[in-house]
Structure formats: C-alpha cells, structure tokens
Design a protein around this motif. Sequence first.
Motif, PDB file in Angstrom:
ATOM      1  N   GLU A 137      75.809  95.679  80.368  1.00 34.45           N
ATOM      2  CA  GLU A 137      74.705  96.519  80.846  1.00 34.45           C
ATOM      3  C   GLU A 137      73.428  96.152  80.088  1.00 34.45           C
ATOM      4  OE1 GLU A 137      72.788  98.610  83.202  1.00 34.45           O
ATOM      5  OE2 GLU A 137      74.968  98.890  83.425  1.00 34.45           O
ATOM      6  N   LEU A 138      72.317  96.073  80.802  1.00 32.53           N
ATOM      7  CA  LEU A 138      71.000  95.876  80.197  1.00 32.53           C
ATOM      8  C   LEU A 138      70.141  97.077  80.567  1.00 32.53           C
ATOM      9  CD1 LEU A 138      70.360  92.088  80.974  1.00 32.53           C
ATOM     10  CD2 LEU A 138      70.998  93.100  78.769  1.00 32.53           C
ATOM     11  N   VAL A 139      69.760  97.847  79.571  1.00 31.55           N
ATOM     12  CA  VAL A 139      69.005  99.078  79.810  1.00 31.55           C
ATOM     13  C   VAL A 139      67.571  98.891  79.314  1.00 31.55           C
ATOM     14  CG1 VAL A 139      68.888 101.559  79.394  1.00 31.55           C
ATOM     15  CG2 VAL A 139      71.122 100.401  79.440  1.00 31.55           C
ATOM     16  N   PRO A 140      66.590  98.861  80.211  1.00 30.86           N
ATOM     17  CA  PRO A 140      65.196  98.727  79.769  1.00 30.86           C
ATOM     18  C   PRO A 140      64.769  99.953  78.960  1.00 30.86           C
ATOM     19  CG  PRO A 140      65.431  98.260  82.126  1.00 30.86           C
ATOM     20  CD  PRO A 140      66.707  98.884  81.678  1.00 30.86           C
ATOM     21  N   LEU A 141      64.180  99.727  77.778  1.00 32.51           N
ATOM     22  CA  LEU A 141      63.666 100.815  76.946  1.00 32.51           C
ATOM     23  C   LEU A 141      62.152 100.915  77.075  1.00 32.51           C
ATOM     24  CD1 LEU A 141      65.851 100.214  73.750  1.00 32.51           C
ATOM     25  CD2 LEU A 141      66.295 101.770  75.653  1.00 32.51           C
ATOM     26  N   ASN A 142      61.516  99.770  77.174  1.00 38.77           N
ATOM     27  CA  ASN A 142      60.094  99.679  77.544  1.00 38.77           C
ATOM     28  C   ASN A 142      59.870  98.265  78.062  1.00 38.77           C
ATOM     29  OD1 ASN A 142      59.606  97.966  75.273  1.00 38.77           O
ATOM     30  ND2 ASN A 142      59.302  99.780  73.970  1.00 38.77           N
ATOM     31  N   GLU A 143      58.625  97.859  78.219  1.00 35.92           N
ATOM     32  CA  GLU A 143      58.354  96.562  78.849  1.00 35.92           C
ATOM     33  C   GLU A 143      58.873  95.384  78.029  1.00 35.92           C
ATOM     34  OE1 GLU A 143      56.198  98.909  78.357  1.00 35.92           O
ATOM     35  OE2 GLU A 143      55.308  99.490  80.291  1.00 35.92           O
ATOM     36  N   ARG A 144      59.056  95.567  76.700  1.00 38.18           N
ATOM     37  CA  ARG A 144      59.467  94.436  75.877  1.00 38.18           C
ATOM     38  C   ARG A 144      60.733  94.709  75.065  1.00 38.18           C
ATOM     39  NH1 ARG A 144      54.679  90.927  73.270  1.00 38.18           N
ATOM     40  NH2 ARG A 144      56.576  89.798  72.702  1.00 38.18           N
ATOM     41  N   GLU A 163      64.397  92.811  71.146  1.00 40.27           N
ATOM     42  CA  GLU A 163      62.953  92.634  71.354  1.00 40.27           C
ATOM     43  C   GLU A 163      62.751  91.371  72.192  1.00 40.27           C
ATOM     44  OE1 GLU A 163      60.502  94.555  70.424  1.00 40.27           O
ATOM     45  OE2 GLU A 163      61.591  95.979  69.147  1.00 40.27           O
ATOM     46  N   LEU A 164      62.133  91.510  73.352  1.00 39.94           N
ATOM     47  CA  LEU A 164      61.928  90.373  74.244  1.00 39.94           C
ATOM     48  C   LEU A 164      60.642  89.626  73.874  1.00 39.94           C
ATOM     49  CD1 LEU A 164      62.870  92.106  77.629  1.00 39.94           C
ATOM     50  CD2 LEU A 164      64.311  90.648  76.191  1.00 39.94           C
ATOM     51  N   PRO A 165      60.582  88.325  74.184  1.00 36.58           N
ATOM     52  CA  PRO A 165      59.392  87.536  73.811  1.00 36.58           C
ATOM     53  C   PRO A 165      58.166  87.865  74.656  1.00 36.58           C
ATOM     54  CG  PRO A 165      60.936  86.190  75.051  1.00 36.58           C
ATOM     55  CD  PRO A 165      61.640  87.485  74.784  1.00 36.58           C
ATOM     56  N   GLU A 166      58.371  88.558  75.773  1.00 37.55           N
ATOM     57  CA  GLU A 166      57.245  88.913  76.644  1.00 37.55           C
ATOM     58  C   GLU A 166      57.632  90.122  77.478  1.00 37.55           C
ATOM     59  OE1 GLU A 166      56.882  85.297  78.818  1.00 37.55           O
ATOM     60  OE2 GLU A 166      58.530  85.762  80.173  1.00 37.55           O
ATOM     61  N   GLU A 167      56.683  90.711  78.144  1.00 38.92           N
ATOM     62  CA  GLU A 167      56.961  91.863  79.006  1.00 38.92           C
ATOM     63  C   GLU A 167      57.769  91.407  80.224  1.00 38.92           C
ATOM     64  OE1 GLU A 167      53.495  94.041  80.051  1.00 38.92           O
ATOM     65  OE2 GLU A 167      52.925  94.461  77.971  1.00 38.92           O
ATOM     66  N   VAL A 168      58.788  92.181  80.558  1.00 42.75           N
ATOM     67  CA  VAL A 168      59.650  91.843  81.697  1.00 42.75           C
ATOM     68  C   VAL A 168      59.837  93.091  82.556  1.00 42.75           C
ATOM     69  CG1 VAL A 168      61.905  90.975  82.418  1.00 42.75           C
ATOM     70  CG2 VAL A 168      60.881  90.161  80.277  1.00 42.75           C
ATOM     71  N   ARG A 172      63.434  92.426  87.246  1.00 41.79           N
ATOM     72  CA  ARG A 172      63.925  91.150  86.697  1.00 41.79           C
ATOM     73  C   ARG A 172      65.082  91.388  85.729  1.00 41.79           C
ATOM     74  NH1 ARG A 172      58.467  88.864  84.464  1.00 41.79           N
ATOM     75  NH2 ARG A 172      59.818  87.250  83.533  1.00 41.79           N
ATOM     76  N   ILE A 173      65.027  92.486  84.968  1.00 40.91           N
ATOM     77  CA  ILE A 173      66.146  92.847  84.088  1.00 40.91           C
ATOM     78  C   ILE A 173      67.388  93.145  84.937  1.00 40.91           C
ATOM     79  CG2 ILE A 173      67.016  94.599  82.481  1.00 40.91           C
ATOM     80  CD1 ILE A 173      65.044  92.708  81.201  1.00 40.91           C
ATOM     81  N   ALA A 174      67.200  93.851  86.044  1.00 36.37           N
ATOM     82  CA  ALA A 174      68.326  94.170  86.931  1.00 36.37           C
ATOM     83  C   ALA A 174      68.949  92.902  87.503  1.00 36.37           C
ATOM     84  CB  ALA A 174      67.859  95.092  88.054  1.00 36.37           C
TER      85      ALA A 174
END
Length: 337
Positions: A137-144, A163-168, A172-174
């Motif tokens: 599971e990938l749960v977005p917490l905020n844009e990054r 922590e992602l290298p850029e806003e996603v 796209r996470i889904a």
Amino acid sequence: MLDDRKLAVLRAIVEDYVSTNEPVGSKALAERHNLKVSPATVRNDMAALEEEGYITQPHTSAGRVPTDKGYRLFVDRLSQIKPLSAAERRAIETFLAGAVDLDDVVTRTVRLLAQLTRQVAVVQYPTLTRSTVRHVELVPLNERRVMLVLITNTGRVEQRVIELPEEVEDTRIAHLRAVLNSCLDGCGLSSVPELVSDLPERLPVEDRPAAATILSVLLETLVERHDEKIVFAGAANLAGADFSIGLRDVLEALEEQVVLMRLLGETTSDIPSALTVRIGSENPYLRGTSVVATGYGSGDNQLARLGVLGPTRMDYPVTMGAVRAVARYVSQILAAS
C-alpha cells in the motif's frame, strides 16, 4: 537397551522426582507404583540403572535422581504426550483468536505458553525471508511524502514514511501502487529485488524518480534483520527452579537474543511440525537446561519456532503437549488470516 521392567522403574523415578523434587528410594517406588515386584528387585534394577548412567545418587544416604541420559531415554520412550483438556483447548483458542495483528499473536502466544507450562516461553517472530507479499500500500501524506505499507502472508506489517524527490499527484501514486501489486502479489520476499530491478524503466519517465526512491526503501525494509527478533515470558517461573548451573546464567542468557536464537536453532528438525527436546548437556549454549520446541507457520511452510526453556527436572509429557497444541493453534490463526 533396557528391558521393560527397568524402563518402568526409570519412568517411575522420573515421575516421582519431577513431582516431589526429592531423591527417590526403592521402598517408596515399590509402594507408590504398581511395579509388581518386590522392593529388593526394584533395588537391583536401580543399581543396574545407576551403573548404566541413567540415574545417580546425589548424597550418600539419599535415593536416586535421573541424569540427563535418564531423562533422554524417558522422553524417547514416552508412550504418549499428555493432551490438553477440552477446557484448556477452548481457552487457548479463545485467547489467541482475540489477537488483532501479528504482534498481538506473538505476545499472547508467549504469555499463554508460560502460563500453561510454568516455564520460560520463547517465541521467534515469523521470518520475513520465508514470507510472501500479500499487499503493498502507498498512502499519500502530502505532495512529497507517502507511507509505504508492506503486508505479508503471515500478517506481518512493515511501515515506512518516504520523502519523495519531487511533488507527485495522488493519481500517479495510485498507478505506482497498482504496478507494484501486480508485480509482487504472492511472490516470496527473497525474490522481490530481482522482480523490481527493472520496474522504473517500465514506468513513464516522470514517475521514475519517485519509483526509484520508494523501491529503495522497500528493499531496505526487506534486508533488515527481522529474523532475529525473539520474545520471551515467564522468567518469574524460574524462581523455584533448580538448575545445575546458576540462575543468574540462565537470566543473562534470556537477555541475549543470540543465545535464544541458537537454543531454538539447535532444536530445528527436518520435519517442521516435529517436537524436539534438548536436555541438559545436549544444549551447548546453556547446559543444565532443557528446551522443548517446534515450528509453526501457515500450512507446510514453517515460518518460525516457539518453545519453552526450563530445568531438566521438567514435566516433559505436559510441556510437550502444551508446546505442540499452542503451535498448532498459532499455525491455524496464521493460515486463516
């Protein structure tokens, strides 16, 4: 090999000594057990058992007590392991069935085993290397930031915040979540690195940096040494135990995960569900103790081991029955989950 009569005498000595913690004499044996022979014959049989190293005389005027060799023969020639009562089985099933996750299963199991056997219970966490992926599971917490949740077939849950290298964007996470699950669902954790090695190349260029970061954390999670996590309970049960080694040595060993791992490792069998018993000098890492252990898991897949540690003066039929029963119930819960 001993004849049946001497085996009966040895069995009676072990049972009486475990029950009373007092050296056993021939007269008491003849009176308490239906051996169908005279005290003089029992005395002769005890002399033969002592000569062959199955029993020993701790004091000049005392009776006899079993040696490690005597306990070993007693265990090897057990006609049956004492089964749990129907009430005990229902209590175990109810208690373990209330667990909400794997940590709760392990905690309840170790407490239960300590209570049933009045020994120190030891439970190894299911090893990740033998597990398979049930879901990612990938749960977005905020844009990054996203939370990675890895769920295995054993109910194990691993969570990491990334922590992602850029806003996603969430869409796209889904998509990445769907790709990961189609790639990894049901596969063994040991094969995950190979399966995801070219996964970023199969994604749109704009998703590759985020995918590479997430996969890096996923692989780090898999290589962490979860296999060595062991919990124990029931150390207070050792207070009244008699060890040939010092109680302090036993307590220090319980604090050393490596020693507990080795003790359980020594009891590994070719048959995962087989009960193994190591007595006294058979335990090179903690002589003077006995370990009764077995594997547990989902179906034929052994995921880890559980057991009890105590003095050699142990009620082996009861302890072996409890260890086997608890392992079966834990296996059923893991299979059902």
